[in-house]
Design an enzyme around this catalytic site. Structure first.
Site, PDB file in Angstrom:
ATOM      1  NE  ARG A  35      -4.178   1.842   2.206  1.00  0.00           N
ATOM      2  CZ  ARG A  35      -4.344   2.779   3.137  1.00  0.00           C
ATOM      3  NH1 ARG A  35      -3.512   2.857   4.161  1.00  0.00           N
ATOM      4  NH2 ARG A  35      -5.355   3.636   3.063  1.00  0.00           N
ATOM      5  CB  ILE A  61      -5.589   6.156  -0.508  1.00  0.00           C
ATOM      6  CG1 ILE A  61      -5.529   4.631  -0.675  1.00  0.00           C
ATOM      7  CG2 ILE A  61      -4.965   6.549   0.821  1.00  0.00           C
ATOM      8  CD1 ILE A  61      -4.079   4.084  -0.756  1.00  0.00           C
ATOM      9  CB  SER A  62     -10.885   3.822   0.149  1.00  0.00           C
ATOM     10  OG  SER A  62     -11.455   4.525  -0.928  1.00  0.00           O
ATOM     11  CD  GLN A  63     -11.546   2.232   7.533  1.00  0.00           C
ATOM     12  OE1 GLN A  63     -12.697   2.313   7.113  1.00  0.00           O
ATOM     13  NE2 GLN A  63     -11.252   2.027   8.800  1.00  0.00           N
ATOM     14  N   PRO A  64      -8.436   0.781   4.165  1.00  0.00           N
ATOM     15  CG  PRO A  64      -6.224   0.169   4.658  1.00  0.00           C
ATOM     16  CD  PRO A  64      -7.230   1.270   4.869  1.00  0.00           C
TER      17      PRO A  64
END
Ligand code: SAH
Length: 212
Positions: A35, A61-64
């Protein structure tokens, strides 16, 4: 740097499993995609935390967890092959999709982000992705129909063009709403579209119209 991420990515995958993600293919994708490659230098130390982060241009960037969960939901609904993503952003969700499904199409309205994501995916030897600089409200008509469509920015309503580009039996996942957003799943059966509300979520807006 590339070689040292494996322990952190595995720890992130284990964390997501504890948070309820079960699909082994998705957990393996999280454990195998670095990431930090998708994140600016100054934020590198947060790359393997379960949090959304700024990626410039007012985007994130979105939360995993949400990346993994949305990917898992598509798989649970039976999607395996052709997936359209709206909102490439950093390209991290795209990379996870590329590891999980046969072929990915991804549309991004900001040229600089699209270009950077393309470079990152090639750096990771992910070649089953086609990218387009364009307006996600219109989907990608020339490549339709899609088995799955995943929208990673929030719209006030489900874009009509996207519903029309779903294959019969296809599944769309999208955050809908403004300050109060819900992740919804739409399943197509012929001319019938069945909608399910999945969970409250928080995404940047799906910008109407023009591209940058
Ligand atoms: N999945 C991405 C999320 C990025 S944020 C990631 O984890 O990195 C949402 C992205 O959607 C932004 O990059 C934004 O530029 C893009 N976007 C917003 N409106 C759009 C539109 N109408 N068409 C295509 N992309 C759009």
């Amino acid at each position: 740097m590339l070689a040292n991420y494996t322990r952190s990515a595995k720890a992130l995958s284990d964390l997501l499993q504890r948070e309820g993600v079960e699909d082994t293919q998705v957990l393996s994708a999280i454990a195998n995609i670095p990431r930090h490659v998708f994140i600016d230098d100054v934020l590198q130390h947060k790359a393997y935390e379960n949090t959304a982060l700024p990626i410039g241009q007012g985007q994130t960037i979105s939360q995993p967890y949400i990346v993994a969960r949305m990917t898992e939901l598509l798989r649970l609904a039976g999607v395996r092959n052709k997936v359209l993503e709206i909102g490439t952003g950093s390209g991290y969700q795209t990379a996870i999709l590329a590891k999980t499904f046969t072929k990915i199409y991804s549309v991004e309205r900001i040229k600089a982000l699209q270009w950077q994501a393309k470079r990152r995916l090639h750096q990771l030897d992910l070649y089953n992705v086609s990218m387009k600089h364009g307006d996600g409200w219109q989907g990608w008509q020339s490549q339709a129909p899609f088995d799955g469509i995943i929208v990673t920015a929030a719209a006030s309503k489900v874009p009509k063009d996207l519903l029309a580009q779903l294959a019969d039996g296809g599944v769309l996942l999208a955050p809908i709403g403004e300050s109060d957003q819900k992740l919804i799943m739409v399943i197509r059966n012929g001319d019938d579209y069945t909608e399910h509300v999945i969970a409250p979520v928080r995404f940047v807006p799906l910008v109407p119209g023009d591209i940058e």
